[in-house]
Design a protein around this motif. Structure first.
Motif, PDB file in Angstrom:
ATOM      1  N   ILE A 145       0.831  -1.211   0.000  1.00 25.91           N
ATOM      2  CA  ILE A 145       0.000   0.000   0.000  1.00 25.91           C
ATOM      3  C   ILE A 145       0.865   1.261   0.000  1.00 25.91           C
ATOM      4  CG2 ILE A 145      -1.314   1.361   1.726  1.00 25.91           C
ATOM      5  CD1 ILE A 145      -2.132  -2.094   0.548  1.00 25.91           C
ATOM      6  N   GLU A 146       0.440   2.248  -0.754  1.00 27.84           N
ATOM      7  CA  GLU A 146       1.106   3.548  -0.668  1.00 27.84           C
ATOM      8  C   GLU A 146       0.557   4.251   0.569  1.00 27.84           C
ATOM      9  OE1 GLU A 146       2.172   6.601  -4.078  1.00 27.84           O
ATOM     10  OE2 GLU A 146       0.047   6.704  -3.540  1.00 27.84           O
ATOM     11  N   LEU A 147       1.427   4.569   1.507  1.00 26.92           N
ATOM     12  CA  LEU A 147       0.959   5.050   2.808  1.00 26.92           C
ATOM     13  C   LEU A 147       0.242   6.396   2.714  1.00 26.92           C
ATOM     14  CD1 LEU A 147       3.848   4.011   5.223  1.00 26.92           C
ATOM     15  CD2 LEU A 147       1.731   2.814   4.687  1.00 26.92           C
ATOM     16  N   ALA A 148       0.710   7.262   1.830  1.00 28.66           N
ATOM     17  CA  ALA A 148       0.131   8.601   1.756  1.00 28.66           C
ATOM     18  C   ALA A 148      -1.325   8.576   1.280  1.00 28.66           C
ATOM     19  CB  ALA A 148       0.970   9.480   0.847  1.00 28.66           C
ATOM     20  N   HIS A 166       0.892   2.329  11.315  1.00 25.27           N
ATOM     21  CA  HIS A 166       0.651   2.961  10.018  1.00 25.27           C
ATOM     22  C   HIS A 166       0.926   4.466  10.085  1.00 25.27           C
ATOM     23  CE1 HIS A 166      -1.483   4.210   6.359  1.00 25.27           C
ATOM     24  NE2 HIS A 166      -2.040   5.129   7.120  1.00 25.27           N
ATOM     25  N   LYS A 167       0.375   5.108  11.106  1.00 24.09           N
ATOM     26  CA  LYS A 167       0.526   6.565  11.224  1.00 24.09           C
ATOM     27  C   LYS A 167       1.975   6.969  11.462  1.00 24.09           C
ATOM     28  CE  LYS A 167      -4.064   7.908  12.742  1.00 24.09           C
ATOM     29  NZ  LYS A 167      -4.917   8.100  13.922  1.00 24.09           N
ATOM     30  N   LEU A 168       2.628   6.198  12.297  1.00 24.86           N
ATOM     31  CA  LEU A 168       4.022   6.508  12.605  1.00 24.86           C
ATOM     32  C   LEU A 168       4.895   6.414  11.347  1.00 24.86           C
ATOM     33  CD1 LEU A 168       5.537   7.197  15.232  1.00 24.86           C
ATOM     34  CD2 LEU A 168       6.338   4.836  15.227  1.00 24.86           C
ATOM     35  N   LEU A 169       4.699   5.344  10.589  1.00 26.46           N
ATOM     36  CA  LEU A 169       5.494   5.168   9.371  1.00 26.46           C
ATOM     37  C   LEU A 169       5.206   6.277   8.366  1.00 26.46           C
ATOM     38  CD1 LEU A 169       7.554   2.965   9.034  1.00 26.46           C
ATOM     39  CD2 LEU A 169       5.847   2.164  10.586  1.00 26.46           C
ATOM     40  N   GLN A 170       3.948   6.683   8.337  1.00 31.10           N
ATOM     41  CA  GLN A 170       3.557   7.772   7.451  1.00 31.10           C
ATOM     42  C   GLN A 170       4.282   9.065   7.864  1.00 31.10           C
ATOM     43  OE1 GLN A 170      -0.640   8.395   7.581  1.00 31.10           O
ATOM     44  NE2 GLN A 170      -0.816   8.705   5.376  1.00 31.10           N
ATOM     45  N   GLN A 171       4.296   9.305   9.171  1.00 33.30           N
ATOM     46  CA  GLN A 171       5.020  10.483   9.699  1.00 33.30           C
ATOM     47  C   GLN A 171       6.489  10.460   9.326  1.00 33.30           C
ATOM     48  OE1 GLN A 171       4.890  10.844  13.997  1.00 33.30           O
ATOM     49  NE2 GLN A 171       2.655  10.838  13.939  1.00 33.30           N
ATOM     50  N   PHE A 172       7.050   9.255   9.313  1.00 33.08           N
ATOM     51  CA  PHE A 172       8.472   9.109   9.009  1.00 33.08           C
ATOM     52  C   PHE A 172       8.739   9.172   7.502  1.00 33.08           C
ATOM     53  CE2 PHE A 172       9.473   6.403  13.027  1.00 33.08           C
ATOM     54  CZ  PHE A 172       9.395   7.541  13.803  1.00 33.08           C
ATOM     55  N   GLU A 187       7.347   5.363   2.230  1.00 34.44           N
ATOM     56  CA  GLU A 187       6.429   5.398   1.085  1.00 34.44           C
ATOM     57  C   GLU A 187       5.356   4.311   1.127  1.00 34.44           C
ATOM     58  OE1 GLU A 187       9.745   5.571   0.577  1.00 34.44           O
ATOM     59  OE2 GLU A 187       9.992   7.545  -0.336  1.00 34.44           O
ATOM     60  N   TYR A 188       5.793   3.100   1.474  1.00 29.97           N
ATOM     61  CA  TYR A 188       4.895   1.955   1.311  1.00 29.97           C
ATOM     62  C   TYR A 188       4.798   1.108   2.570  1.00 29.97           C
ATOM     63  CZ  TYR A 188       5.655   3.203  -3.548  1.00 29.97           C
ATOM     64  OH  TYR A 188       5.747   3.889  -4.721  1.00 29.97           O
ATOM     65  N   GLY A 189       3.694   0.397   2.683  1.00 29.98           N
ATOM     66  CA  GLY A 189       3.508  -0.497   3.813  1.00 29.98           C
ATOM     67  C   GLY A 189       2.874  -1.797   3.369  1.00 29.98           C
ATOM     68  N   GLN A 190       3.103  -2.822   4.175  1.00 25.16           N
ATOM     69  CA  GLN A 190       2.572  -4.151   3.893  1.00 25.16           C
ATOM     70  C   GLN A 190       2.321  -4.777   5.250  1.00 25.16           C
ATOM     71  OE1 GLN A 190       5.399  -6.405   1.577  1.00 25.16           O
ATOM     72  NE2 GLN A 190       4.341  -8.341   1.882  1.00 25.16           N
ATOM     73  N   GLY A 191       1.165  -5.410   5.407  1.00 23.85           N
ATOM     74  CA  GLY A 191       0.929  -6.053   6.698  1.00 23.85           C
ATOM     75  C   GLY A 191      -0.535  -6.371   6.909  1.00 23.85           C
TER      76      GLY A 191
END
Ligand code: C2E
Ligand code: MG
Ligand code: MG
Ligand code: MG
Length: 292
Positions: free
Chosen positions: A48-51, A249-255, A258-262
Motif C-alpha cells: 500500500i502507498e501510505l500517503a 501505520h501513522k508513525l510510518l507515514q510520519q516518518f 512510502e509503502y507499507g505491507q501487513g
C-alpha cells in the motif's frame, strides 16, 4: 555432562532428534512431488502507498497445502527446498505464476495504474546460471513489462554471491527489473553494498515494528527513522513490513515511509480473493483516506 544427565534424558533427547529427522525427511520427500500434485499455491499480499492508502502491488508468497499436515509454513519448507535444490523448479514456477497473474489483473482492471509484483528469490535461485534466461522467457510468455517486476533478496543473497551479483544486477537493470532488499536490518553485513549495488527498495523487517510498542520503543523509533532516512538519502524507496496497527501505520507515514505491507491492510490471499478486492474498491482501508 551427558553421562550424569542420566539415561532417561538422553533417551528423550534422542527421541526428539529422531522425530525431527523423520519429520524433515517426510517433508523433503513430499515436497518433491508437491508441484505435480498441485499442492503449491501462490498467495498475494497487497503493498500500500501510505500517503493515499492505494494498493500499488503485491508480494507473492508461496503456500503448501500438505494432504495430511495441512498448511506447512514457508519458514519451514523453504529452507528444505533451498537445501535440496527443489527451490529451483519451485521458484521458477512461482515467478511464472506471479507474472501471469499480474498480467491478468492488469488486463482485468485497466483503470488502475499498472500494478507491480514482488517475487522472493533465495540464494540458490539467485546463483543459478540461467536465471536471466528464465526471467526473459517468463517475461515474454506472460507479456509483462520488466518494470512491473521486483525481485526481493536478502542481504545474505548478495553477500553469498558477491562475485556474480554485479553482472546479474546489470542484466536486471537492462530489463528495468527492480531490486528490493528484504528483511532489511536483520543481517550483519556491512552497509557498503547499498551504494555498490543498484538497490531500488528497502523492506524494513517487521521485527522493528513489533518492538515499537515495547519499552524500548523510543530507540526503535529512532532506528526506523534512521533507516528510512538512510534509504532516502541513497535514493531508495522504503516499504515497512508487518504493519498490524493504525498506530504503526501513522508513525510510518510520519516518518515519510512510502509503502507499507501487513495484516493491518490485508493478509496474503489467494487469487480469487484479491480479484474481488481489486474489483470492489480502490482503497484498502477507508480509514486511511477519510483521515479519521
Ligand atoms: P518474507 O519475504 O519476508 O515475507 C513476508 C512474511 O511476513 C510473509 O510470511 C508474510 O505472510 C508475513 N507477514 C506479512 N504481513 C505481516 C504482519 O502484519 N504480521 C506478521 N506477523 N507477519 C506478516 P510467509 O508468507 O510465512 O513467508 C515467510 C518467508 O518465506 C518469506 O519472508 C520468504 O522469505 C519465504 N518465502 C515465501 N514465499 C517464497 C517464495 O515464493 N520463494 C522464496 N524463495 N521464498 C519465499
Ligand atoms: Mg519477501
Ligand atoms: Mg521480508
Ligand atoms: Mg522474511
Amino acid at each position: 555432562q551427558a553421562k550424569t544427565a542420566g539415561k532417561g534424558r538422553y533417551a528423550v533427547f534422542n527421541t526428539l532428534l529422531h522425530t525431527q529427522a523423520v519429520n524433515r525427511l517426510k517433508l523433503e520427500t513430499d515436497l518433491r512431488g508437491a508441484i505435480e500434485r498441485q499442492q503449491l499455491q501462490v498467495y498475494y499480499q497487497p503493498i500500500i502507498e501510505l500517503a493515499t492508502g492505494q494498493l500499488t502491488g503485491f508480494e507473492s508468497l508461496l503456500r503448501w497445502q500438505h494432504p495430511e499436515l495441512g498448511f506447512v509454513s514457508p519458514a519451514e519448507f523453504i529452507p528444505i527446498a533451498e537445501e535440496t535444490g527443489f527451490i529451483l523448479p519451485i521458484g521458477t514456477w512461482v515467478l511464472e505464476q506471479a507474472c501471469q497473474q499480474l498480467h491478468l489483473w492488469n488486463l482485468q482492471f485497466p483503470d488502475r495504474r499498472p500494478l507491480t509484483m514482488n517475487v522472493n528469490l533465495s540464494v540458490k535461485q539467485f546463483a543459478q546460471p540461467d536465471l536471466i534466461e528464465q526471467i526473459d522467457r517468463i517475461l515474454e510468455k506472460t507479456q509483462i513489462e520488466g518494470q512491473c517486476l521486483k525481485l526481493e533478496i536478502t542481504e545474505s543473497v548478495i553477500m553469498d554471491n558477491s562475485k556474480v551479483a554485479n553482472l546479474i544486477f546489470q542484466q536486471l537493470k537492462a530489463r528495468q527489473i527492480r531490486l528490493c532488499i528484504d528483511d532489511f536490518g536483520t543481517g550483519y553485513s556491512s552497509l557498503s553494498y547499498l551504494y555498490r549495488f543498484p538497490v531500488h527498495t528497502l523492506k524494513i523487517d517487521r521485527s522493528f515494528l513489533t518492538n515499537l510498542e515495547s519499552k524500548a520503543s523510543s530507540q526503535y523509533r529512532e532506528i526506523i527513522q534512521a533507516v528510512i532516512d538512510l534509504g532516502h538519502n541513497l535514493g531508495m524507496d522504503i516499504v515497512a513490513e508487518g504493519i498490524e496497527t493504525i498506530e504503526q501505520h501513522k508513525l510510518l507515514q510520519q516518518f515519510s515511509c512510502e509503502y507499507g505491507q501487513g495484516y493491518f491492510y490485508s493478509l496474503p490471499m489467494p487469487v480469487e480473493a484479491i480479484t474481488e478486492l481489486l474489483g470492489s474498491r480502490l482503497n484498502l482501508n477507508p480509514v486511511l483516506v477519510s483521515g479519521d
